[in-house]
Design a protein around this motif. Structure first.
Motif, short mmCIF file in Angstrom:
data_model
loop_
_atom_site.label_atom_id
_atom_site.label_comp_id
_atom_site.label_asym_id
_atom_site.label_seq_id
_atom_site.Cartn_x
_atom_site.Cartn_y
_atom_site.Cartn_z
N ARG A 155 0.83 -1.20 0.00
CA ARG A 155 0.00 0.00 0.00
C ARG A 155 0.87 1.25 0.00
O ARG A 155 0.60 2.22 -0.72
CB ARG A 155 -0.94 -0.04 1.21
N LEU A 178 -5.64 3.73 -6.39
CA LEU A 178 -4.63 3.04 -5.60
C LEU A 178 -4.74 1.52 -5.72
O LEU A 178 -3.73 0.81 -5.77
CB LEU A 178 -4.74 3.44 -4.12
N GLU A 179 -5.97 1.02 -5.79
CA GLU A 179 -6.17 -0.43 -5.88
C GLU A 179 -5.57 -0.97 -7.17
O GLU A 179 -4.95 -2.05 -7.18
CB GLU A 179 -7.65 -0.78 -5.79
N GLU A 182 -1.84 -0.99 -6.80
CA GLU A 182 -1.43 -2.12 -5.95
C GLU A 182 -1.37 -3.40 -6.76
O GLU A 182 -0.41 -4.18 -6.65
CB GLU A 182 -2.39 -2.29 -4.78
#
Length: 237
Positions: A155, A178-179, A182
């Motif tokens: 993260r 962000l996901e 990741e």
């Protein structure tokens, strides 16, 4: 710090996964010690950019041996803090997300790794260099006096990559979430660790440093302290 003569200079190899802080830390360590910084990741990104711009990505996926055509006459070098590909400044272009998505594949190809390794070894032969990448301490310079392996929580790495992209983007709506970052980082971790040639791994002699909660300045201080300890031993030995 004043430049040291060659016999009192060392090679510092900093390895680790994507967005673990390798490049920024390596650059600051080199500046602090008066060493030369060599961004090997930028070199692989440059080859990847050339493959993309040449329209060869699909061809290389089905016929990876064709990469030798791409490497013929290839020129990758540094001019100050700029990276030049075949005489063209590609410092910004190689950081685009399209390059990030493909660089793991291109860097997995043996002819690419062989060519880059030779270039990197030539650059570091005089010592007094800091190199960062994924196989510097294991393949390029396994005899480096200081080998450091940086890690960080995924993260945190995604947040760093997001911040990096945000600086370069004029339109926030174009930024990935962000996901998604990741997932891309984890996919690259897996590809780098599982590739046949020079996979990402920690050298047994490398000092592991988790950067999840560290600032760049603290990371730099820690690596410089490690280097100073080694240099003192060399001078006293």
């Amino acid at each position: 710090m004043k430049q040291r003569n060659q016999e009192k200079r060392i090679i510092i190899a900093i390895d680790g996964p994507a967005a673990s802080g390798k490049s920024t830390t390596a650059r600051k360590v080199a500046d602090r010690l008066g060493y030369t910084y060599i961004d090997t990741g930028a070199m692989y990104r440059s080859v990847t950019l050339k493959a993309i711009e040449s329209g060869l990505m699909d061809t290389l996926r089905s016929s990876p041996e064709r990469v030798v055509d791409l490497l013929a006459g290839l020129s990758v070098c540094f001019s100050g803090d700029r990276i030049m590909l075949d005489g063209r400044d590609v410092t910004l272009a190689i950081r685009e997300n399209r390059v990030s998505r493909e660089v793991s594949f291109i860097s997995s190809l043996k002819p690419v790794r062989d060519t880059m390794r030779q270039m990197q070894q030539d650059m570091g032969r005089g010592r007094g260099v800091v190199m960062d990448g994924r196989d510097i301490g294991t393949v390029v310079f396994p005899d480096a006096e200081l080998k450091v392996f940086l890690t960080a929580d995924v993260r945190q790495r995604a947040m760093r990559r997001y911040a990096e992209l945000a600086v370069k983007s004029g339109d926030p709506s174009e930024l990935p979430c962000l996901e998604d970052l990741e997932r891309e980082i984890l996919d690259r971790d897996r590809a780098d660790a599982e590739r046949e040639h020079a996979p990402l791994k920690k050298h047994p002699d490398a000092r592991e440093l988790d950067t999840s909660s560290l600032t760049i300045d603290v990371q730099t201080d820690m690596v410089c302290s490690m280097a100073e300890d080694i240099l003192k031993k060399k001078q006293n030995g």
